[in-house]
Design a protein around this motif. Sequence first.
Motif: not given
Length: 284
Positions: A105-107, A149-151, A243-245, A224-227
Amino acid sequence: MHGDKMLSERLESAELVHWPDCPFPLPSESEQSLLRQQALAHRTTAAVEYHPASDRITGLRSRQDADAVAGILRRFQNGILQCLSAMLPEYAAGWEVGPTCLHPEEEAIRSLGFQHRKDLLHFEQAQHEFSQGRRLLRVLVNLHPTESRVWATSEPFAELLARYQRENRLSDRSIEQWCQSAGWPRLWGAAQRGESAYDRFTKKLDHFLKTDDAFQDRARRRYWHFEPRSAWMVFADALATAELRGQYALEQTLFIPLESLRCPELAPVSMLARESAPARRLAG
């Protein structure tokens, strides 16, 4: 190695380790496509989970692809364990393997009850078993083909504990007492079987942080932007996270006992025991 620090020391010192290119074997493109077609069973379901002890999968809305998804997650888990055994041999002999999870799912748009929200800064806990003082190591991989994915990460456990203690009294317990599991379930609201005092404390700490408006509004954050196809690893009990996105991630949980740690004094349960040491000396 990172400078003169070993990987285990970096992790135990609350460092998040990020690999822009995943060092673990990834599912094939066709397998990733199948994983991205899956949906969660219910709105409040945290993730699709493969449980190695029982060799079963939970959390799927449809069971049509259950066997195939379980096989993908099982192979992913085996690949991670093989790699981590070489990276972290001091952990491998004593770790307990937790569930392997798919987050489809989209966080950013998930509608969850307050206690389940991950977009708030929170203290992570094991979902289906109790840690009993063991450290909670999590390894994640972003399977989204194009989006990061953004944390956010925030204060380490020592600062979270100090914040908690300004408003709450900390129980006087030794490490053994913090880790000791409860026996049979007792009255409503008491400990569940297998739950330790440490597990009960982490629930209280998580609730405290989520309901602390000043902390949520003003706590320092690192974003953090996890590619796509990147991986990261962190002791989830080392610091507050949010966990933002992001959509389509794989996650592996490992429980690391104190005796396997390079720096056991940095474990949260060790800090809790030290904080109650003055009270024990006075009592004696």
